[in-house]
Design an enzyme around this catalytic site. Structure first.
Site, mmCIF file in Angstrom:
data_model
loop_
_atom_site.group_PDB
_atom_site.id
_atom_site.type_symbol
_atom_site.label_atom_id
_atom_site.label_comp_id
_atom_site.label_asym_id
_atom_site.label_seq_id
_atom_site.Cartn_x
_atom_site.Cartn_y
_atom_site.Cartn_z
ATOM 1 N N SER A 195 -13.875 2.194 13.637
ATOM 2 C CA SER A 195 -14.926 1.189 13.446
ATOM 3 C C SER A 195 -14.771 0.040 14.432
ATOM 4 O O SER A 195 -15.753 -0.434 15.016
ATOM 5 C CB SER A 195 -14.904 0.666 12.007
ATOM 6 N N ASN A 196 -13.538 -0.427 14.657
ATOM 7 C CA ASN A 196 -13.302 -1.499 15.625
ATOM 8 C C ASN A 196 -13.801 -1.118 17.014
ATOM 9 O O ASN A 196 -14.546 -1.870 17.652
ATOM 10 C CB ASN A 196 -11.796 -1.796 15.730
ATOM 11 N N PHE A 197 -13.376 0.059 17.470
ATOM 12 C CA PHE A 197 -13.704 0.471 18.833
ATOM 13 C C PHE A 197 -15.202 0.677 19.010
ATOM 14 O O PHE A 197 -15.776 0.304 20.038
ATOM 15 C CB PHE A 197 -12.960 1.757 19.194
ATOM 16 N N GLY A 245 -1.127 1.743 23.323
ATOM 17 C CA GLY A 245 -2.217 2.671 23.037
ATOM 18 C C GLY A 245 -1.798 4.118 23.039
ATOM 19 O O GLY A 245 -2.640 5.014 22.917
ATOM 20 N N THR A 304 -0.205 7.943 18.325
ATOM 21 C CA THR A 304 -1.165 9.016 18.068
ATOM 22 C C THR A 304 -1.701 8.952 16.634
ATOM 23 O O THR A 304 -1.018 8.496 15.719
ATOM 24 C CB THR A 304 -0.551 10.405 18.310
ATOM 25 N N ARG A 305 -2.929 9.440 16.504
ATOM 26 C CA ARG A 305 -3.573 9.554 15.206
ATOM 27 C C ARG A 305 -4.388 10.845 15.170
ATOM 28 O O ARG A 305 -4.724 11.417 16.203
ATOM 29 C CB ARG A 305 -4.510 8.360 14.937
ATOM 30 N N TYR A 315 0.827 -1.210 0.000
ATOM 31 C CA TYR A 315 0.000 0.000 0.000
ATOM 32 C C TYR A 315 0.862 1.261 0.000
ATOM 33 O O TYR A 315 0.693 2.149 -0.843
ATOM 34 C CB TYR A 315 -0.916 -0.016 1.219
ATOM 35 N N ASP A 316 1.814 1.316 0.944
ATOM 36 C CA ASP A 316 2.636 2.521 1.094
ATOM 37 C C ASP A 316 3.410 2.833 -0.183
ATOM 38 O O ASP A 316 3.385 3.954 -0.696
ATOM 39 C CB ASP A 316 3.623 2.351 2.251
ATOM 40 N N ARG A 342 1.066 10.239 13.868
ATOM 41 C CA ARG A 342 0.453 10.629 12.603
ATOM 42 C C ARG A 342 -0.376 11.889 12.841
ATOM 43 O O ARG A 342 -1.369 11.861 13.560
ATOM 44 C CB ARG A 342 -0.429 9.498 12.057
#
Length: 323
Positions: free
Chosen positions: A193-195, A211, A214-215, A149-150, A281
């Site tokens: 979506s997961n969370f 955890g 960062t995003r 992908y990258d 990120r």
């Protein structure tokens, strides 16, 4: 009454999460839309509400093969974008990024039309510059599990700018940072979506690593607004341009916010961090403010509430993909 003077926009990946919202926006803005998708990750449900429109049509097609249509502009969004999906068939992911770009650029060259490339913040890899600016060339592993992908997206950007230089093609390139909202694929493995699904089902919420990575999270309406402004900017600015929300949150903070908003009983549990997962990120959007007058408007909590409503309905319906 049909308006025969509408521009026709080709959207590859138009049945995907972002693509379907772009279809909505362009039709509302007075376009006719040709939605092209092979449904590898896209869903007919995402575009079902458009099927009765006189200004919308669909075509099942894989853009690794040439496409011969007549349109006024091209939006190239086709590519699986979550690790679970793009690692399922990494060779195909690379092919759709590179061969798909070649085919769409060739079509744009033949038609003499403007073409938009949906690139990604993943071109920066695990960045050593924070926040990420467009001039940063990245820190990408070319042989890791995320490389399909990258590196595929990095090569697609190369192709776009080579077509610009060699054929004077009018291009636009956006680097998309984490985006969320209704119509996200419920099994795409992304944190939002997961969370939300785990929280709604009162299941343990999985944090990868500690955890603390960062995003930045941009609501879908803000992103599509950035797309439109970049594509139509009067100065002909071509990019690449960061489009994302500069607000920065740890993944743990996101999980805790979702638990609170859903009144969930879920606990947080830790899992090993995936290989090459970026630790930081966050976009620097100074260029977006300067060149196209864009910045996101929807705060994280407001966007999450809208997204939770969407997933509540999916879970209520017993969506198989939510299990």
């Amino acid at each position: 009454m049909i308006n025969y003077f509408r521009k026709t926009a080709l959207i590859t990946g138009g049945a995907g999460f972002i693509g379907s919202h772009l279809c909505d926006r362009l039709i509302n803005d007075g376009y006719s839309v040709l939605c092209v998708d092979n449904y590898f990750t896209g869903s007919r449900d995402s575009i079902a509400h458009l099927l009765e429109s006189d200004h919308f049509e669909t075509l099942r097609h894989d853009i690794t093969f040439p496409l011969y249509v007549e349109v006024d502009e091209i939006w190239n969004l086709a590519c699986p974008a979550s690790p679970i999906h793009y690692q399922r068939d990494p060779v195909q992911t690379t092919k759709v990024s590179i061969m798909g770009a070649i085919n769409m650029l060739g079509l744009a060259k033949r038609l003499g039309c403007k073409i938009f490339q949906a690139s990604t913040s993943e071109v920066y890899g695990d960045p050593e510059v924070h926040p990420q600016v467009e001039s940063y060339t990245g820190n990408v592993n070319p042989i890791g599990p995320r490389s399909c992908y990258d590196e595929g997206k990095r090569c697609a950007e190369t192709l776009f700018f080579d077509y610009k230089r060699k054929h004077n093609l009018e291009i636009r390139v956006a680097r998309i940072f984490n985006t969320y909202g209704p119509r996200m694929h419920p099994a795409d493995g992304r944190v939002v979506s997961n969370f939300i699904i785990q929280a709604l089902k009162n299941e343990p919420i999985t944090l990868y690593g500690d955890g603390m990575q960062t995003r930045s999270f941009c609501y879908i309406d803000d992103l599509v607004d950035g797309f439109i402004k970049l594509m139509n900017n009067d100065e002909g600015f071509q990019g690449p341009l960061n489009l994302g929300n500069p607000g920065e949150f740890t993944v743990r903070e996101l999980a805790e916010t979702i638990v609170e908003l859903t009144n969930s009983k879920s606990d947080l549990v830790r899992r090993p961090l995936p290989e090459d997962d970026p630790q930081k990120r966050r976009p620097d959007i100074s260029l977006a403010r300067e060149k196209i007058g864009w910045e996101p408007k929807i705060p994280l909590e407001e966007g999450l509430k809208k997204t939770i409503v969407y997933f509540e309905e999916l879970v209520r319906q017993g969506c198989e993909r939510c299990s």
